[in-house]
Design a protein around this motif. Structure first.
Motif, mmCIF file in Angstrom:
data_model
loop_
_atom_site.group_PDB
_atom_site.id
_atom_site.type_symbol
_atom_site.label_atom_id
_atom_site.label_comp_id
_atom_site.label_asym_id
_atom_site.label_seq_id
_atom_site.Cartn_x
_atom_site.Cartn_y
_atom_site.Cartn_z
ATOM 1 N N ALA A 69 15.029 -6.220 -7.391
ATOM 2 C CA ALA A 69 16.135 -7.648 -6.727
ATOM 3 C C ALA A 69 15.391 -8.431 -5.615
ATOM 4 N N CYS A 70 15.914 -9.105 -4.749
ATOM 5 C CA CYS A 70 14.943 -9.851 -4.169
ATOM 6 C C CYS A 70 14.540 -8.892 -2.400
ATOM 7 N N CYS A 71 13.469 -8.092 -2.681
ATOM 8 C CA CYS A 71 13.391 -6.878 -2.015
ATOM 9 C C CYS A 71 12.349 -7.372 -0.364
ATOM 10 N N LEU A 72 11.504 -8.262 -0.448
ATOM 11 C CA LEU A 72 10.441 -9.024 0.901
ATOM 12 C C LEU A 72 11.214 -10.413 0.518
ATOM 13 N N ALA A 73 10.483 -10.893 1.775
ATOM 14 C CA ALA A 73 10.361 -12.499 2.194
ATOM 15 C C ALA A 73 9.086 -12.213 3.411
ATOM 16 N N LYS A 106 8.171 -17.322 0.750
ATOM 17 C CA LYS A 106 8.658 -16.740 -0.224
ATOM 18 C C LYS A 106 9.079 -15.611 -0.306
ATOM 19 N N LEU A 107 10.430 -15.603 -1.760
ATOM 20 C CA LEU A 107 11.257 -14.426 -1.823
ATOM 21 C C LEU A 107 10.191 -13.057 -3.443
ATOM 22 N N TRP A 108 10.127 -11.997 -2.855
ATOM 23 C CA TRP A 108 9.464 -11.665 -3.740
ATOM 24 C C TRP A 108 9.988 -9.818 -3.990
ATOM 25 N N SER A 109 9.795 -9.283 -5.479
ATOM 26 C CA SER A 109 10.834 -8.172 -5.959
ATOM 27 C C SER A 109 10.182 -7.477 -5.842
ATOM 28 N N LEU A 110 10.048 -5.735 -6.402
ATOM 29 C CA LEU A 110 8.630 -5.551 -5.761
ATOM 30 C C LEU A 110 7.904 -4.792 -7.896
ATOM 31 N N ASP A 111 8.609 -5.062 -8.684
ATOM 32 C CA ASP A 111 8.333 -5.118 -9.819
ATOM 33 C C ASP A 111 7.789 -6.222 -10.425
ATOM 34 N N SER A 112 7.275 -7.178 -9.383
ATOM 35 C CA SER A 112 6.247 -8.484 -10.141
ATOM 36 C C SER A 112 5.257 -9.115 -8.685
ATOM 37 N N ASP A 113 4.210 -9.488 -9.122
ATOM 38 C CA ASP A 113 3.473 -10.206 -8.550
ATOM 39 C C ASP A 113 3.606 -11.629 -7.770
ATOM 40 N N GLU A 114 4.556 -11.854 -8.535
ATOM 41 C CA GLU A 114 4.860 -13.262 -8.430
ATOM 42 C C GLU A 114 5.949 -13.606 -7.805
ATOM 43 N N PRO A 115 6.221 -14.457 -7.221
ATOM 44 C CA PRO A 115 7.243 -14.901 -6.003
ATOM 45 C C PRO A 115 8.196 -14.935 -7.270
ATOM 46 N N TRP A 144 0.792 -1.178 0.405
ATOM 47 C CA TRP A 144 0.334 -0.040 0.003
ATOM 48 C C TRP A 144 0.284 1.035 0.507
ATOM 49 N N SER A 145 1.043 2.464 -0.623
ATOM 50 C CA SER A 145 1.612 3.312 -0.560
ATOM 51 C C SER A 145 0.767 4.512 0.843
ATOM 52 N N VAL A 146 1.986 4.932 1.240
ATOM 53 C CA VAL A 146 1.863 5.405 2.419
ATOM 54 C C VAL A 146 2.020 7.402 2.509
ATOM 55 N N PRO A 147 0.653 8.281 2.837
ATOM 56 C CA PRO A 147 0.193 7.926 3.804
ATOM 57 C C PRO A 147 -1.473 8.316 3.019
ATOM 58 N N ASP A 148 -1.045 7.681 1.439
ATOM 59 C CA ASP A 148 -3.217 7.899 1.172
ATOM 60 C C ASP A 148 -3.670 6.353 1.411
ATOM 61 N N CYS A 149 -2.548 5.421 1.883
ATOM 62 C CA CYS A 149 -3.758 3.966 1.775
ATOM 63 C C CYS A 149 -3.819 3.123 0.355
ATOM 64 N N ARG A 150 -3.853 3.957 -0.658
ATOM 65 C CA ARG A 150 -3.949 2.990 -1.598
ATOM 66 C C ARG A 150 -3.123 2.119 -2.396
ATOM 67 N N GLU A 151 -4.152 0.847 -2.712
ATOM 68 C CA GLU A 151 -3.393 -0.899 -3.148
ATOM 69 C C GLU A 151 -2.677 -0.497 -4.318
ATOM 70 N N THR A 152 -0.939 -1.056 -4.311
ATOM 71 C CA THR A 152 -0.414 -1.270 -5.330
ATOM 72 C C THR A 152 0.025 -2.011 -6.388
ATOM 73 N N THR A 153 0.185 -3.218 -5.227
ATOM 74 C CA THR A 153 0.611 -4.839 -5.796
ATOM 75 C C THR A 153 -0.109 -5.994 -4.678
ATOM 76 N N THR A 154 -0.356 -6.873 -5.141
ATOM 77 C CA THR A 154 -1.378 -7.884 -4.621
ATOM 78 C C THR A 154 -0.059 -9.065 -4.539
ATOM 79 N N LEU A 155 0.575 -9.459 -4.000
ATOM 80 C CA LEU A 155 1.506 -10.730 -4.169
ATOM 81 C C LEU A 155 0.795 -12.021 -3.571
ATOM 82 N N ARG A 156 0.681 -12.428 -4.726
ATOM 83 C CA ARG A 156 0.268 -13.987 -5.462
ATOM 84 C C ARG A 156 1.330 -15.273 -5.243
ATOM 85 N N GLY A 157 0.835 -16.511 -4.116
ATOM 86 C CA GLY A 157 1.699 -17.017 -3.862
ATOM 87 C C GLY A 157 1.680 -18.259 -2.841
#
Length: 388
Positions: A157-161, A170-179, A122-135
């Motif tokens: 790169a690997c930005c989230l886990a 699962k490891l995630w990047s910020l430019d994809s909704d797939e692990p 979600w973007s801060v502070p407007d609480c808008r959904e930017t990406t849904t990570l499915r996996g």
């Protein structure tokens, strides 16, 4: 003695000795033999942590030179802001309860995980959904950002886990909704929490097989499989230097581990029920632990003991989070439907964040201390800020 007889007394003493021996065995720390890469990893952690510890101590000495009146004024200003916090926005995060929330290192994004198996950005502070990570297919327990994500790390790169109930990580990047990668080796045991080492090279995971693991993301392998708790390990935190890690177990004990030697350097005994949350203070030597006994305990690594017990909530403590240095604060979240802010110096209550209709599952503070986010069983997350 006349009634029992000498044999009965000897038998009783033997039974007591055996019972004591069994109790001691339960608290024995087991060490698995590590791969050759573990030695290289420990060397890398030592080389990373020693300069950072030197800088932290130098900063602490500088702060000590500041006149007490000036330090107190700065602290009071921080506490004044904490007392003025109000709900800035509230957003429905999913169709199922939200289990965790975490700000990005630049503070412009919030990640939430849900029992639906989805993770959202979600973007801060407007609480808008930017990406849904499915996996994930089952309840997601935790999602965390790489320490350099949104700062110096590339979006690809690997930005989230994230981790879930079926043992998948699962490891995630910020430019994809797939692990972009899966970390295998926990199934069928649940992975409740995970945390990035401050260097970003290592990832710590808590497993319900009574162990916690350390993964080298550069070498793509498990370098440490550490036992020591007699029940599942629920939460893990790393010291800001990167030298120590702390684990919270459902056996009601916490442990502090020296990552450079692999030894357990502190045993935290005092909670009456299972530990569900643990975090290191930015000062490097205070640890907060939250428990099912409704309390938060503050531990001093230097003294190796509990220095304060906060009777924090009327239900179990689900999350604890330190923010800021010596003039900072501690946030605790609870199943009583509230999150509370405590002063770092004397652990006095500063503010109760009440507004959720269900259990508060997690809380986090933005890097610039401007926002606090809380997520709840009521499927919403809320952003709290000082009213302008």
């Amino acid at each position: 003695m006349a009634i029992l007889g000498e044999d009965s007394l000897k038998k009783k003493k033997t039974e007591e000795a055996e019972q004591k021996k069994l109790e001691e065995q339960e608290n024995v720390t087991w060490y698995h033999e590590g791969p050759p890469s573990l030695r290289d990893a420990r060397l890398a952690i030592a080389q990373y942590s020693v300069p950072r510890a030197r800088l932290r101590l130098a900063k602490a000495r500088e702060e000590k030179e500041i006149p007490a009146t000036q330090r107190n004024a700065r602290r009071q200003e921080t506490y004044k802001k904490a007392r003025a916090l109000t709900i800035e926005s509230s957003q429905i995060g999913d169709t199922r309860p939200l289990s965790f929330c975490r700000f990005s290192p630049n503070g412009k994004m919030l990640a939430t995980s849900s029992w639906s198996g989805l993770c959202k950005l979600w973007s801060v502070p407007d609480c808008r959904e930017t990406t849904t990570l499915r996996g994930h297919n089952v309840n997601v327990g935790c999602i965390v950002f790489h320490p350099q994500a949104t700062l110096t790390l590339d979006d690809s790169a690997c930005c989230l886990a994230s981790c879930s109930q079926d043992g998948s990580v699962k490891l995630w990047s910020l430019d994809s909704d797939e692990p972009i990668a899966d970390i295998e080796g926990h199934a069928p045991y649940r992975v409740s929490r995970l945390a990035y080492h401050p260097s970003g090279r290592f990832l710590g995971t808590c497993c319900f097989d009574h162990s916690w693991r350390l993964w080298d993301l550069e070498a793509c392998e498990e370098i440490l499989h550490q036992e020591g708790h007699s029940k599942p390990v629920y939460d893990i935190a790393f010291q800001t230097d990167g030298a120590l890690s702390a684990t919270a177990g459902l056996d009601a004990f916490g442990r502090v581990w020296d990552l450079r030697t692999g030894r357990c350097v502190m045993f935290m005994e005092g909670h009456l029920k299972a530990l569900l949350a643990i975090d290191f203070s930015p000062d490097g030597y205070h640890i907060a632990s939250g428990s099912e006994d409704n309390t938060v305990k503050i531990w001093d690594v230097r003294q190796r003991c509990c220095v304060y017990t906060i009777p924090a909530h009327t239900n179990l403590v689900s999350h604890v989070n330190f923010q800021g240095g010596s003039g900072g604060h501690l946030i605790s979240a609870s199943y009583d439907g509230t999150a509370k802010i405590w002063s770092h110096s004397n652990w006095a209550p500063l503010k109760t964040l009440a507004g959720h209709e269900g259990k508060v599952m997690g809380a986090d503070s933005s890097p610039d201390n401007h926002y606090i986010a809380t997520c709840s069983f009521d499927r919403t997350y809320k952003l709290w800020a000082v009213e302008h």
